[in-house]
Design a protein around this motif. Structure first.
Motif: not given
Length: 294
Positions: A160, A164, A177-178, A181-182, A206-207, A211
């Motif tokens: 990640i 990112i 965003l992080k 995604a997590s 996932s990111l 997004s």
């Protein structure tokens, strides 16, 4: 040194940045089950059901801890089962394996914990089988051997920060965003379909999904950045994105109890990847990537 899922290598910060990144992508396959484990679960409902039972046990044990404890414990579980095979389930054996994976995970992430602490935690749990400290320690040795003592697991969380940072976001946008995604990574782990993909692919997908969900106007730029990354296979990202999209869709339907409408629009990631490839090949025809039915 306390283990951090985003910083799995002990000497990570002592290496040049490019070497750190290369090292992660180079050895990530050593920290996931082989593909034959995924195919076994996919083709055998019994094996998939047993895995679900293990995960339920681990989730019960770790419900009051950081969700990363659960994630790491399930990572150990999948790697152990891939090495040892899934046998006929026995309640006490299943509980011991779940307890052991949880014990190893919590000791990796919370270095002050010991087997005695884990046993004390079990004594205050919902009852059932209670194992002596020595029993847990012997099982830990068996699991450690099956995992070749690779306990500093490389997971999607390890990638990640790399992906990112490519986006060059402000701190607030980056955190939002992080975090999303997590959350996607944590929730998708229980789905066997995600086991088909390397951690880096799960992280990138996932990111991208996060997004598109949170910042749709910035999404094309994020997609272009990921598609230009030499470390990832774009077709795998598309396939993994589709899987994550389905998982998220099930999550939303569960939350709102809404049946999905028939007829799904063409996947946005498929469209954008095809558009990017068309531009790069100056009009050369590109065969669309078919959505995989798993």
């Amino acid at each position: 040194m306390e283990f951090n899922l985003e910083n799995p290598l002990e000497n990570f910060h002592d290496l040049p940045n490019s070497q750190c990144v290369s090292s992660l992508f180079l050895i990530e396959s050593d920290h996931i089950p082989p593909l034959n484990y995924f195919h076994s679960l996919k083709s055998n409902e019994f094996d998939a059901s047993v895995r679900s039972d293990f995960i339920s046990l681990i989730s019960q044990l770790s419900c009051n801890f950081d969700p990363f404890v659960t994630y790491l414990a399930i990572n150990y579980l999948d790697r152990f089962l891939a090495n040892q095979g899934i046998l006929q389930p026995k309640p006490w054996a299943n509980k011991l394996i779940a307890v052991t994976c949880f014990s190893l995970a919590i000791k990796m992430l919370k270095t002050e914990y010991s087997a005695t602490d884990v046993q004390a935690l079990l004594n205050h749990s919902d009852g059932g089988f209670i194992f002596e400290t020595q029993t847990i320690q012997r099982m830990e040795a068996l699991v450690l051997g099956a995992l070749h003592w690779r306990m500093r697991s490389i997971t999607p969380f390890s990638f990640i920060p790399y992906f990112i940072n490519l986006f060059r976001l402000d701190d607030i946008t980056l955190k939002v965003l992080k975090d999303r995604a997590s959350e996607i990574i944590l929730k998708s782990q229980k789905d066997i379909k995600v086991l088909e993909f390397k951690p880096s692919i799960v992280a990138a997908s996932s990111l991208l999904y996060a997004s598109h969900e949170l910042f749709p106007f910035q999404y094309p730029g994020f997609l272009g950045t990921i598609s230009d990354c030499s470390y990832v296979n774009k077709e795998s990202v598309v396939e993994c994105y589709n899987v994550i999209q389905d998982i998220a869709k099930e999550e939303y339907e569960s939350m709102f109890n809404v049946n999905s409408s028939s007829g799904t629009p063409v996947n946005v990631l498929d469209e954008n990847f095809l558009s990017l490839e068309s531009e790069k090949t100056n009009g050369t025809n590109v065969t669309p990537t078919k959505r995989r039915k798993i």
